[in-house]
Design an enzyme around this catalytic site. Structure first.
Site, short mmCIF file in Angstrom:
data_model
loop_
_atom_site.label_atom_id
_atom_site.label_comp_id
_atom_site.label_asym_id
_atom_site.label_seq_id
_atom_site.Cartn_x
_atom_site.Cartn_y
_atom_site.Cartn_z
CB THR A 47 3.15 -4.16 0.25
OG1 THR A 47 4.18 -3.93 1.21
CG2 THR A 47 1.82 -4.32 0.95
CE1 TYR A 110 2.42 -11.30 16.13
CE2 TYR A 110 4.43 -12.60 16.36
CZ TYR A 110 3.15 -12.31 16.76
OH TYR A 110 2.57 -13.00 17.79
CE1 TYR A 136 6.79 0.82 2.25
CE2 TYR A 136 6.92 -1.49 1.65
CZ TYR A 136 6.19 -0.34 1.79
OH TYR A 136 4.85 -0.34 1.48
NE ARG A 141 0.27 -2.58 3.38
CZ ARG A 141 -0.63 -3.48 3.01
NH1 ARG A 141 -0.62 -4.67 3.56
NH2 ARG A 141 -1.53 -3.20 2.09
CE LYS A 164 6.43 2.08 -1.11
NZ LYS A 164 5.84 0.77 -1.49
CB ILE A 206 7.94 2.96 -4.59
CG1 ILE A 206 9.44 3.14 -4.87
CG2 ILE A 206 7.57 1.48 -4.69
CD1 ILE A 206 10.37 2.43 -3.90
#
Length: 295
Positions: A47, A110, A136, A141, A164, A206
């Site tokens: 990202t 999405y 992740y 997001r 993560k 991270i």
């Protein structure tokens, strides 16, 4: 116990751009400075690296470049995630072929999916590569959370080795740690929660913060692992104002601005992200100065 790709501080590294593409000369400088300042791993095209606005060829070139420059001095973890399983498989196989040490794979965004869909998605990817995979989870997001029960199911797959965790939900993270134990290592995905997650058995972070303060962020984890919990906690708490400034606008807008302030030539974020506001820059500049990073 599952394979540990790295323990400590992994930098979710920003990507420097020019008008025509990736600024590889500046990227090499940033990588070398990260290694010199004790980071334990580098995560490329995540990202913070703006992978979502990079072309497929740019992503491949950037991952390959990072692998070659580091030359196994620290692990390179490639961000290969996306919302099309077939494309993620292609990208992950490429990362494996050029010598990356692991893959960071975000949940599909999405189009989203169910818990069963996440299991199917990650299982299909894991079958096509020998690379160790870091899940992740960042629902803020992607709109998709990896639940503890889904983590438990995925932890049964040999090369899914870690997560993560950027949900910000410490209760959820504690449940993942309880259910999965040594079958799924946990990395903090939030710079303001490094020591809390380490206290739950996490093995590192991270980090966005480590782009501008690599040795400092490494020292948080190193002190914790060495039993210097009080010092690790102090370092964590002292970093909170800078962390807040680095997230006062959408990541990676502030960290790219911060790196530019520190003398790097990072360019500006690619649209739809835009350059940091004047007010945001002043706030960030103040915190970087207080932190001793700007003279």
């Amino acid at each position: 116990m599952k394979k540990i790709i790295f323990k400590g501080c992994g930098t979710a590294i920003a990507t420097p751009f020019t008008d025509s593409g990736v600024n590889f000369e500046e990227f090499k400088k940033l990588i070398e400075d990260q290694i010199a300042n004790k980071v334990d791993a580098i995560i490329v095209c995540g990202t913070t690296g703006e992978s979502s606005t990079m072309t497929l060829e740019e992503r491949k070139e950037t991952i390959k470049f990072a692998v070659e420059v580091t030359n196994k001095r620290v692990p390179i973890i490639a961000g290969t995630g996306g919302n099309c399983t077939a494309s993620v498989i292609e990208m992950t196989k490429y990362a494996e072929s050029i010598g990356a040490d692991g893959a960071l794979i975000v949940t599909p965004y999405y189009n989203k999916t169910t818990g069963e869909g996440l299991v199917a998605h990650y299982t299909a990817i894991a079958k096509e590569t020998k690379l160790p995979i870091i899940l992740y989870s960042v629902a803020s997001r992607t709109g998709v959370n990896i639940s503890p029960s889904t983590c438990k199911e995925l932890s049964k797959i040999e090369n899914i080795v870690a997560i993560k965790e950027a949900s910000g939900n410490l209760s959820q993270i504690a449940e993942i740690a309880n259910l999965c134990r040594e079958d799924l290592h946990i990395y903090s995905g939030n710079d303001d929660q490094i020591t809390p997650i380490l206290s739950l058995g996490g093995i590192g972070v991270i980090s966005v913060l480590s782009n501008v303060a690599p040795e400092y962020t490494h020292n948080i984890t190193e002190n914790f692992f060495n039993g210097n919990i009080k010092e690790a906690t102090k370092l964590q708490l002292d970093a909170i104002p800078l962390v807040k400034a680095l997230f006062c606008e959408v990541n990676p807008i502030p960290v790219k601005a911060g790196l530019n302030m520190l003398g790097y030539n990072m360019g500006i974020p690619r649209m739809p992200l835009v350059e940091m506001t004047t007010a945001g820059k002043e706030k960030l500049k103040t915190e970087l100065s207080k932190f001793g990073l700007l003279k």
